[in-house]
Motif scaffolding. Structure first.
Motif, mmCIF file in Angstrom:
data_model
loop_
_atom_site.group_PDB
_atom_site.id
_atom_site.type_symbol
_atom_site.label_atom_id
_atom_site.label_comp_id
_atom_site.label_asym_id
_atom_site.label_seq_id
_atom_site.Cartn_x
_atom_site.Cartn_y
_atom_site.Cartn_z
ATOM 1 N N VAL A 156 28.168 -17.776 22.561
ATOM 2 C CA VAL A 156 27.274 -17.307 21.523
ATOM 3 C C VAL A 156 27.647 -18.208 19.986
ATOM 4 O O VAL A 156 26.658 -18.514 19.398
ATOM 5 N N SER B 23 31.963 -15.041 26.422
ATOM 6 C CA SER B 23 30.863 -15.058 25.985
ATOM 7 C C SER B 23 30.747 -15.184 24.464
ATOM 8 O O SER B 23 29.584 -15.347 23.901
ATOM 9 N N TYR C 290 27.356 -10.414 21.878
ATOM 10 C CA TYR C 290 28.046 -10.879 22.922
ATOM 11 C C TYR C 290 28.938 -9.750 23.442
ATOM 12 O O TYR C 290 29.137 -8.694 22.918
ATOM 13 N N GLN D 27 16.911 -19.256 30.775
ATOM 14 C CA GLN D 27 17.900 -18.425 30.460
ATOM 15 C C GLN D 27 19.098 -19.394 30.870
ATOM 16 O O GLN D 27 19.060 -20.530 31.560
ATOM 17 N N CYS E 210 24.457 -12.274 25.155
ATOM 18 C CA CYS E 210 25.222 -12.899 26.338
ATOM 19 C C CYS E 210 26.370 -12.080 26.808
ATOM 20 O O CYS E 210 26.898 -11.590 25.992
ATOM 21 N N MET F 117 21.668 -14.800 28.389
ATOM 22 C CA MET F 117 22.828 -15.819 28.923
ATOM 23 C C MET F 117 23.766 -15.031 29.434
ATOM 24 O O MET F 117 24.042 -13.681 28.859
ATOM 25 N N GLN F 118 24.569 -15.490 30.516
ATOM 26 C CA GLN F 118 25.745 -14.706 30.837
ATOM 27 C C GLN F 118 26.861 -15.976 31.194
ATOM 28 O O GLN F 118 26.386 -17.023 31.468
ATOM 29 N N VAL G 204 21.958 -11.441 33.446
ATOM 30 C CA VAL G 204 20.771 -11.834 32.882
ATOM 31 C C VAL G 204 19.572 -11.269 33.341
ATOM 32 O O VAL G 204 18.519 -10.864 32.642
ATOM 33 N N SER H 188 23.141 -19.280 32.686
ATOM 34 C CA SER H 188 24.195 -18.592 33.553
ATOM 35 C C SER H 188 25.350 -19.853 33.621
ATOM 36 O O SER H 188 24.904 -20.727 34.464
ATOM 37 N N VAL I 235 22.027 -24.610 27.946
ATOM 38 C CA VAL I 235 22.087 -23.690 26.424
ATOM 39 C C VAL I 235 21.149 -24.304 25.391
ATOM 40 O O VAL I 235 20.545 -23.794 24.647
#
Length: 241
Positions: free
Chosen positions: A53, A49, A40, A171, A104, A141-142, A153, A173, A196
Motif C-alpha cells: 500500500v 500488505s 491494508y 488488479q 490490499c 490487491m493482495q 481480490v 496479486s 502495481v
C-alpha cells in the motif's frame, strides 16, 4: 428506436428517464487532485500488505493524486464498540473524504483477513439516505505467502460491488511477497511491480473519468420513486437493544 412509455405499463412515467449521453460531457471538471484512501489488512510489524500500500501511495502521488493510508491498529470489531469510537470515526471520515480507494489484503486460509473485512464492515452502506461509498472507484490487491492466488481480490471485488463502488478491471496479486521487498522495505523491480504501476495508473484514470459524473451514474429509477425518508427506513436496520 425509442419505445413509447405506453408500452411499459409497469413503469412510473414521472420517474422514468432515458439515459442522456450529454450528461457525461460536463464542462465543469474538478481541478483538485484525485483523493485516494488506501486500506491494508495486517497488523504485523513488517506487514507486506502495508508495504505494498505504501508503494502504491508513492505511485499515486507521482501520478498527481492525494493519498491517505488508514492504520487499522486499535479499530474494534464491528458491533463491539459504538459508532462514536475514535478509530471508527477516523475511518468513516476518510471514506467520506475519498473519491477512490485501494484495498490490499494478505490471503489467509484462502480468504481476505479479518482485519481487512473489519475495516470494510465499519464503512456504512448508508448514512441516512446517503451511501458513502456509492460511485467511488476501487482497486483491489493482495499479497501471498506462497504461490500466486486470487481468492482475496475476488472476495474484495464482491464486497466492492456490494458497496456500490466502481471496481476497476485490473488488479494485483503478489506471490511470495517476502521476496519482493528489500531490506529498505521498498518493492524490487519485477513484473509484479509493473502490474502495481498498471493498477494505480488505471485507478487514477477511472477516478478522473467518473468522479464528476458519478451522481448521474448512480441515479436510479427505483430510488427516484422513494423519498429520502422511505429509503432511509429501508436500508438502515434498527439498532439492537
Amino acid at each position: 428506436m425509442t419505445k413509447p412509455l405506453t408500452e411499459l405499463p409497469a413503469a412510473a412515467p414521472e420517474h422514468f428517464r432515458v439515459p442522456d449521453p450529454e450528461r457525461f460531457a460536463n464542462p465543469v471538471r474538478s481541478s483538485h487532485p484525485p483523493r485516494i484512501l488506501l486500506l491494508y489488512g495486517s497488523l504485523r510489524e513488517r506487514s507486506f500488505s502495508r508495504l505494498l500500500v505504501e508503494e502504491a501511495a508513492r505511485l499515486l502521488q507521482a501520478m498527481g493524486a492525494e493519498t491517505k493510508i488508514f492504520n487499522p491498529t486499535g479499530l474494534p470489531l464491528p458491533d463491539d464498540a459504538p459508532d462514536s469510537h475514535p478509530k471508527v470515526q477516523e475511518l468513516r471520515n476518510l471514506a467520506q473524504w475519498s473519491e477512490g480507494m485501494v484495498w490490499c489484503s494478505p490471503e489467509r486460509h484462502g480468504a481476505m483477513t479479518g482485519i481487512m473485512k473489519t475495516q470494510i464492515d465499519w464503512i456504512p452502506l448508508s448514512a441516512g439516505a446517503v451511501r458513502p461509498t456509492q460511485g467511488k472507484t476501487l482497486a483491489v490487491m493482495q499479497v501471498c505467502g506462497g504461490s500466486q492466488s486470487f481468492n482475496a481480490v475476488n472476495q474484495m471485488r464482491v464486497l466492492g460491488r456490494w458497496m456500490r463502488m466502481l471496481t476497476i478491471p485490473n488488479q494485483s496479486s503478489v506471490a511470495k511477497a517476502f521476496q519482493e521487498f528489500g531490506a529498505d522495505d521498498r518493492m524490487k523491480p519485477s513484473s509484479y511491480y509493473d502490474r502495481v504501476v498498471d493498477v494505480m495508473e488505471e485507478l487514477v484514470k477511472f477516478t478522473w473519468l467518473t468522479r464528476d459524473v458519478s451522481p448521474y451514474l448512480v441515479d436510479r429509477y427505483s430510488e427516484r420513486k422513494e423519498t429520502a425518508e422511505e429509503l432511509s427506513k429501508r436500508v438502515n436496520l434498527p439498532k439492537a437493544t
